[in-house]
Design a protein around this motif. Sequence first.
Motif, short mmCIF file in Angstrom:
data_model
loop_
_atom_site.label_atom_id
_atom_site.label_comp_id
_atom_site.label_asym_id
_atom_site.label_seq_id
_atom_site.Cartn_x
_atom_site.Cartn_y
_atom_site.Cartn_z
N ILE A 289 0.78 -1.42 -0.07
CA ILE A 289 0.13 -0.06 -0.24
C ILE A 289 0.97 1.10 0.01
CG2 ILE A 289 -1.65 1.37 1.35
CD1 ILE A 289 -2.96 -1.14 2.23
N GLU A 290 0.82 2.06 -0.93
CA GLU A 290 1.36 3.14 -1.00
C GLU A 290 0.58 4.53 -0.68
OE1 GLU A 290 4.36 1.83 -4.93
OE2 GLU A 290 3.01 3.39 -5.15
N THR A 291 1.25 5.28 -0.13
CA THR A 291 0.31 6.40 0.57
C THR A 291 0.66 7.63 -0.14
OG1 THR A 291 1.95 7.12 2.17
CG2 THR A 291 0.63 5.46 2.87
N THR A 292 0.06 8.93 0.24
CA THR A 292 0.26 10.21 -0.14
C THR A 292 1.46 10.91 0.50
OG1 THR A 292 -1.43 10.94 1.26
CG2 THR A 292 -2.21 10.92 -0.90
N GLU A 293 1.92 10.29 1.28
CA GLU A 293 3.20 10.70 2.01
C GLU A 293 4.26 10.20 1.19
OE1 GLU A 293 2.70 12.97 4.48
OE2 GLU A 293 5.00 13.15 4.89
N PRO A 294 5.47 10.92 0.66
CA PRO A 294 6.45 10.45 -0.18
C PRO A 294 7.10 9.42 0.78
CG PRO A 294 6.24 12.64 -0.56
CD PRO A 294 5.32 12.32 0.69
N GLY A 295 7.44 8.28 0.20
CA GLY A 295 8.41 7.27 0.88
C GLY A 295 7.56 6.21 1.83
N LEU A 296 6.21 6.62 2.27
CA LEU A 296 5.66 6.03 3.09
C LEU A 296 4.83 4.66 2.63
CD1 LEU A 296 4.69 5.36 6.27
CD2 LEU A 296 2.93 7.18 5.82
N TYR A 297 5.07 3.68 2.88
CA TYR A 297 4.29 2.44 2.44
C TYR A 297 4.01 1.31 3.44
CZ TYR A 297 8.92 0.54 1.37
OH TYR A 297 10.15 0.15 1.44
N GLY A 298 3.37 0.41 3.20
CA GLY A 298 3.19 -0.73 4.05
C GLY A 298 3.04 -2.02 3.27
N LEU A 299 3.43 -3.14 3.68
CA LEU A 299 3.51 -4.30 3.35
C LEU A 299 2.81 -5.23 4.15
CD1 LEU A 299 7.54 -4.59 2.22
CD2 LEU A 299 5.47 -4.18 0.78
N GLY A 300 2.05 -6.11 3.45
CA GLY A 300 1.32 -7.30 3.93
C GLY A 300 1.30 -8.54 3.31
N ASP A 301 1.00 -9.63 3.85
CA ASP A 301 1.05 -10.96 3.30
C ASP A 301 -0.45 -11.48 2.73
OD1 ASP A 301 2.88 -13.23 2.37
OD2 ASP A 301 1.13 -14.21 3.71
N ALA A 302 -0.37 -11.93 1.67
CA ALA A 302 -1.64 -12.38 1.00
C ALA A 302 -1.37 -13.82 0.48
CB ALA A 302 -2.52 -11.52 0.08
N SER A 303 -0.43 -14.50 0.81
CA SER A 303 -0.17 -15.74 0.05
C SER A 303 -0.81 -17.01 0.44
CB SER A 303 1.13 -16.10 0.45
OG SER A 303 2.43 -15.29 0.41
N TYR A 304 -1.61 -17.24 -0.88
CA TYR A 304 -2.43 -18.68 -0.89
C TYR A 304 -2.21 -19.07 -2.15
CZ TYR A 304 -7.10 -20.64 -1.58
OH TYR A 304 -8.40 -21.50 -1.91
N ARG A 305 -1.30 -20.27 -1.78
CA ARG A 305 -0.17 -20.79 -2.85
C ARG A 305 -1.14 -21.74 -3.91
NH1 ARG A 305 0.13 -26.19 -2.01
NH2 ARG A 305 2.00 -26.43 -3.06
N THR A 306 -2.37 -22.07 -3.66
CA THR A 306 -2.82 -22.74 -4.68
C THR A 306 -4.00 -22.02 -5.39
OG1 THR A 306 -4.48 -23.15 -3.12
CG2 THR A 306 -3.02 -24.82 -3.22
N ARG A 307 -4.20 -20.72 -5.19
CA ARG A 307 -5.24 -19.94 -5.92
C ARG A 307 -4.47 -18.30 -5.90
NH1 ARG A 307 -6.34 -24.12 -6.80
NH2 ARG A 307 -8.38 -25.19 -7.02
N PRO A 308 -3.35 -18.34 -6.35
CA PRO A 308 -2.90 -16.70 -5.92
C PRO A 308 -3.51 -15.76 -7.03
CG PRO A 308 -1.20 -18.28 -7.20
CD PRO A 308 -2.35 -19.28 -6.50
N LEU A 309 -3.72 -16.41 -8.45
CA LEU A 309 -4.21 -15.24 -9.11
C LEU A 309 -5.70 -14.72 -8.79
CD1 LEU A 309 -3.24 -16.91 -12.44
CD2 LEU A 309 -2.13 -14.86 -11.23
N ALA A 310 -6.33 -15.58 -8.22
CA ALA A 310 -7.82 -15.02 -7.66
C ALA A 310 -7.63 -14.16 -6.69
CB ALA A 310 -8.53 -16.51 -7.16
N VAL A 311 -6.71 -14.27 -5.69
CA VAL A 311 -6.37 -13.32 -4.65
C VAL A 311 -5.85 -12.03 -5.43
CG1 VAL A 311 -4.91 -12.76 -2.72
CG2 VAL A 311 -5.71 -15.17 -2.83
N LYS A 312 -4.98 -12.16 -6.24
CA LYS A 312 -4.38 -10.83 -6.98
C LYS A 312 -5.56 -9.97 -7.49
CE LYS A 312 -1.57 -9.29 -10.97
NZ LYS A 312 -0.98 -9.81 -11.98
N SER A 313 -6.54 -10.75 -8.03
CA SER A 313 -7.85 -9.99 -8.81
C SER A 313 -8.56 -9.29 -7.73
CB SER A 313 -8.53 -10.93 -9.32
OG SER A 313 -9.90 -10.34 -10.00
#
Length: 426
Positions: free
Chosen positions: A27-51
């Motif tokens: 997630i990128e924010t309106t504050e320059p350089g400020l972003y966050g990371l999270g995990d959404a790993s679903y190994r058997t259906r990753p493209l559905a999660v991406k969508s």
Amino acid sequence: MKNVKIRDVKAILTQPPRGGRFTVVKIETTEPGLYGLGDASYRTRPLAVKSAIVDYLRPFLIGKDVANIEDIWQSAYVSSYWRNGPVLNNALGGVDEALWDIKGKMAGMPVYDLLGGKAREAAALYAHASGGSLQETEDKAFALLERGFHYIRLQTATPGFATYGSSSGGDRDLNDGPKWIATNVDAADQEHAWAQQAGIFEPMPYMRSAIEMMAHMRNKMGWKVEFLHDAHERLPAIQAVQFAKEMEPFKLFFLEDLFTPGQVDWFKRVREQCSTPLSMGEIINNPLEIVPLVDQRLIDFIRLRVAHIGGITPARKYAAHGEMYGVRTAFQGPGNISPVGVAAHLHLDLAISNFGIQESSEHHESLAEIFPGMPEVHDGYMWANDKPGLGVDIDEEAAMKMPHDPTPSSGAFDNVRRADGTVVTP
Ligand code: MG
């Protein structure tokens, strides 16, 4: 820092050579350089999660104030009207973890501090000793003990049959030798091992070999080590009751996934007959599935996978609920969760009072180049750094150069079947 808005939401799909099939939300924010990371790993259906992330959550989230995690979670959760499920929960879980990462960075505090501060210095881990034979299981368990692990999950092959957590296999040549590895060091090997688990499973030979293994290992290792075992929801219900009773003399730390989510009322039958500690939860993704297990005290460990139930926001509520009922946590942590997700688990592990155990996500050291700051494992414990947020970054450019393996065999569980051809849960 006020009025910081979500500017963009990305899904980074990466599979480093010695890692799993990871999906990381940025997630990128309106504050320059400020972003966050999270995990959404679903190994058997990753493209559905991406969508779910890019096509649906992204437009919903852009422009929202990053400060309001609870409101964003609640509004995003119902934005699809139909909710829960592994795809939507993982997508939302990745977003939620990224928002906690951002909040920590804005506060200049690690997420465990935002959650109330450390209730312990590090999280005790259990590691896997899985062998193609009793001797191999024993050797791997002693190797783990040597490295400082005192909680060891024991799985061993049932000769001539497919066994969860160990490569052998009914219709396979046992002389091929075991391919399963003892720990989570190399998730790429795990992916390989999953694909080898297809074959024939029969309950009775499995139960006999698992009981024999536990007797053998208690005899060899004594009582200074905690043993765990995963039944992986494969047994017919009444045989699972027998199995839990037969495990009782070996005093397990827990017996995992004795029943499928559809058969959890059978836990009552187990409780009536023995005191083998029970854990359940890695494939659960609906509050109605976990809450009754806890408030009827039918399990002893909540084994949820944090992104899979929607992220840190719901996970800490489930943990608090468990605390009221004397039920501890054991968040699922296999090698197919990215180091970002592992950090999310760890920050919760450190801050909650009813922490039980953490499954070892001991990623290969080479992953630290792509995920700088990933949690460290030593002496049988996992340690967090004191950087703000979740403390893990990503080399996005490097990650994008290592895309997911698109072959179907790397994305699905091969079917395990009974001798007559009936499908068995994986
Ligand atoms: Mg399991």
